[in-house]
Design an enzyme around this catalytic site. Structure first.
Site, PDB file in Angstrom:
ATOM      1  N   SER A  41      38.775  39.708  41.756  1.00 42.87           N
ATOM      2  CA  SER A  41      38.893  41.013  42.400  1.00 42.87           C
ATOM      3  C   SER A  41      37.808  41.920  41.855  1.00 42.87           C
ATOM      4  CB  SER A  41      40.267  41.621  42.128  1.00 42.87           C
ATOM      5  OG  SER A  41      40.307  42.103  40.799  1.00 42.87           O
ATOM      6  N   LYS A  42      37.806  43.139  42.344  1.00 44.52           N
ATOM      7  CA  LYS A  42      36.766  44.092  41.944  1.00 44.52           C
ATOM      8  C   LYS A  42      36.700  44.282  40.430  1.00 44.52           C
ATOM      9  CE  LYS A  42      36.168  46.935  46.004  1.00 44.52           C
ATOM     10  NZ  LYS A  42      37.275  47.490  46.739  1.00 44.52           N
ATOM     11  N   ARG A  43      37.835  44.095  39.786  1.00 46.54           N
ATOM     12  CA  ARG A  43      37.865  44.236  38.330  1.00 46.54           C
ATOM     13  C   ARG A  43      36.814  43.346  37.661  1.00 46.54           C
ATOM     14  NH1 ARG A  43      41.725  41.773  36.141  1.00 46.54           N
ATOM     15  NH2 ARG A  43      42.574  40.860  38.028  1.00 46.54           N
ATOM     16  N   HIS A  44      36.506  42.226  38.329  1.00 43.98           N
ATOM     17  CA  HIS A  44      35.582  41.274  37.706  1.00 43.98           C
ATOM     18  C   HIS A  44      34.123  41.599  37.979  1.00 43.98           C
ATOM     19  CE1 HIS A  44      39.412  39.032  38.136  1.00 43.98           C
ATOM     20  NE2 HIS A  44      39.105  38.685  36.916  1.00 43.98           N
ATOM     21  N   GLY A  45      33.867  42.770  38.510  1.00 45.36           N
ATOM     22  CA  GLY A  45      32.476  43.125  38.818  1.00 45.36           C
ATOM     23  C   GLY A  45      32.221  42.886  40.287  1.00 45.36           C
TER      24      GLY A  45
END
Ligand code: GLU
Length: 465
Positions: free
Chosen positions: A247-251
């Site tokens: 997800s976006k959390r991972h960049g």
């Protein structure tokens, strides 16, 4: 292959955002499978969710696919433009008795589910409007438009040999009669997919495994339509470095973001190809090679893990292998973006050749290229730290010698070394001040190579100490 067995695959994104890494990988697999078998790759935009679908998102998908080099042979088809066709099929199913009208109101359906929950049953449609021989149906309410439901088989199993997961089986009594058209007449997602896969003569459905639960319903509908069944390959999801769903959390999760961050198209494609698929120990291969190798049998059923560091490593391998002239063309927009004017400076090709060993992305290469195009302001403190009294005369003498030599690396290097030995210095005693004067930094590629690329005039202009 003859026309009957022509491979026809599709990528069927819902245009609700950008093309993300998972979608890009699914598209790549479906595309490569078609290419491998000289088949047809179809792009279908599943835009029936009108609240969430936007033209910008469609464009983002098209841009992402173009950047990845995934050209489609048919389409894009838009589901919203196929409404008449879905309605036509529904009419046919009503006539055949494979679908039926259901007049339950939302309140009734809620009450039904509540009662089931209270009885510790799984909430499902109870079939109250399902016609059966000898069964009497409720009276048709005068002022209600019905939803249309699929008449799912009541017993037996629906099973398929998934090309990734192996045999998958669902009991029909687990599947209720799902709505294929709402009471306002709009067909539902799971139904449109069936009609499309049928009409588009899809032979292999390659998609994310978040759709596994839709497949038994779709198979039953396809059977009811008398369609031949495609093969299914459900590709497992992609996890982030930490084992959680990507997800976006991972960049960056958008394919285009990698383009913006200076990743090479071929490196990203290569990386996506290896996310859940393998060909022996092969790590680095071209798109063409991938199309020759790609098969469904070597897709792993376990989730693939996205590893940003590995992608960066791979990108660097590609950068190192790219011809400087080609690399220069790739680098130029990044130099512009970094605010660098290359006119009057060294040829970008030579800069790229020098930096490619140490820049894993084009963005980093552009950042490292800064001193080639902007003369660094001498950092007096840094210079003082590295320029000792012993080296000063060597530097002064070098300044006199450099204008007299041929401006090639070997002669530059010889001139520097001559001063080092003449003044009894150690190499770094002269190299470091030179490096700082030329680049403003202490970590750079070989200084003679840098001076060569900077050119004689510019080198002398920087030798101000
Ligand atoms: N539109 C679906 C999605 O974006 C894909 C459906 C399919 O491939 O069958 O997840």
């Amino acid at each position: 292959m003859n026309a009957v067995t022509e491979v026809r695959t599709r990528f069927a994104p819902s245009p609700t955002g950008f093309l993300h890494i998972g979608g890009g990988r699914t598209a790549l697999f479906a595309w490569a499978y078609a290419r491998r078998f000289k088949g047809t790759f179809i792009l279908r935009i599943e835009d029936t969710d009108v609240e969430r679908s936007t033209p910008e998102a469609v464009q983002a998908i098209l841009d992402g696919m173009r950047w990845l080099g995934l050209d489609h042979d048919e389409g894009p088809y838009y589901q919203m433009q196929r409404m008449d066709r879905y309605k036509e099929v529904i009419q046919k199913m009503l006539a055949d008795g494979t679908a039926y009208p259901c007049y339950c109101t939302p309140e009734e359906l809620d009450a039904m589910r509540e009662a089931q929950r209270a009885n510790h049953q799984k909430p499902r449609y109870d079939g109250r409007w399902r016609p059966e021989p000898g069964k009497s149906l409720p009276a048709v309410p005068a002022d209600l438009m019905p939803a249309m439901r699929f008449k799912n088989p009541l017993d037996g199993v629906v099973a398929w040999e998934d090309r990734v997961k192996g045999r998958v089986e669902f009991a029909n009594n687990e599947l209720d009669d799902f709505v294929i058209a709402r009471s306002d007449g709009t067909p539902t997602y799971n139904f449109c997919v069936c009609v499309d896969d049928w009409d588009m003569r899809i032979t292999h459905v390659i998609r994310g495994d978040d759709h596994v639960n839709n497949t038994p319903r779709q198979i039953n509908v396809l059977k009811a339509l008398g369609a031949s069944l495609p093969e299914y390959a459900h590709v497992s999801m992609i996890l982030g470095d930490d084992g959680q769903k990507l997800s976006k959390r991972h960049g960056a999760v958008s394919v285009m973001q990698y383009s913006e961050e200076g990743f090479l198209r071929d490196a990203v494609v290569n990386y996506l190809a290896r996310l859940g698929w393998s060909h022996g120990d092969e790590e680095i291969f071209s798109m063409q090679q991938f199309c020759e190798w790609f098969d469904l049998d070597h897709i792993t059923p376990s989730p693939a893990q996205f590893n940003t560091e590995k992608l960066k490593w791979l990108n660097h391998e590609y950068i190192k292998r790219t011809e400087p002239t080609v690399l220069a063309d790739m680098l130029k927009p990044f130099l512009t973006q970094a605010g660098l004017n290359t006119a009057g400076g060294p040829a970008v090709e030579r800069v790229a050749e020098l930096l490619r060993e140490r820049a894993p992305t084009l963005v980093e290469m552009a950042a490292q290229a800064h001193y080639f195009y902007v003369r660094p302001a001498p950092d007096a403190a840094l210079l003082a730290q590295h320029l000792g009294d012993a080296a000063r005369p060597a530097l002064a003498e070098l300044k006199n010698v450099l204008p007299t030599i041929n401006w090639i690396k070997a002669e530059i290097s010889a001139a520097v070394k001559a001063q080092v030995s003449k003044h009894g210095l150690k190499m770094p005693q002269l190299m470091m001040p030179l490096r700082i004067l030329m680049t403003g930094q202490t970590q750079t590629p070989a200084i003679d190579a840098i001076m060569e690329v900077l050119g004689q005039d510019e080198t002398l202009a920087r030798l101000v100490a």
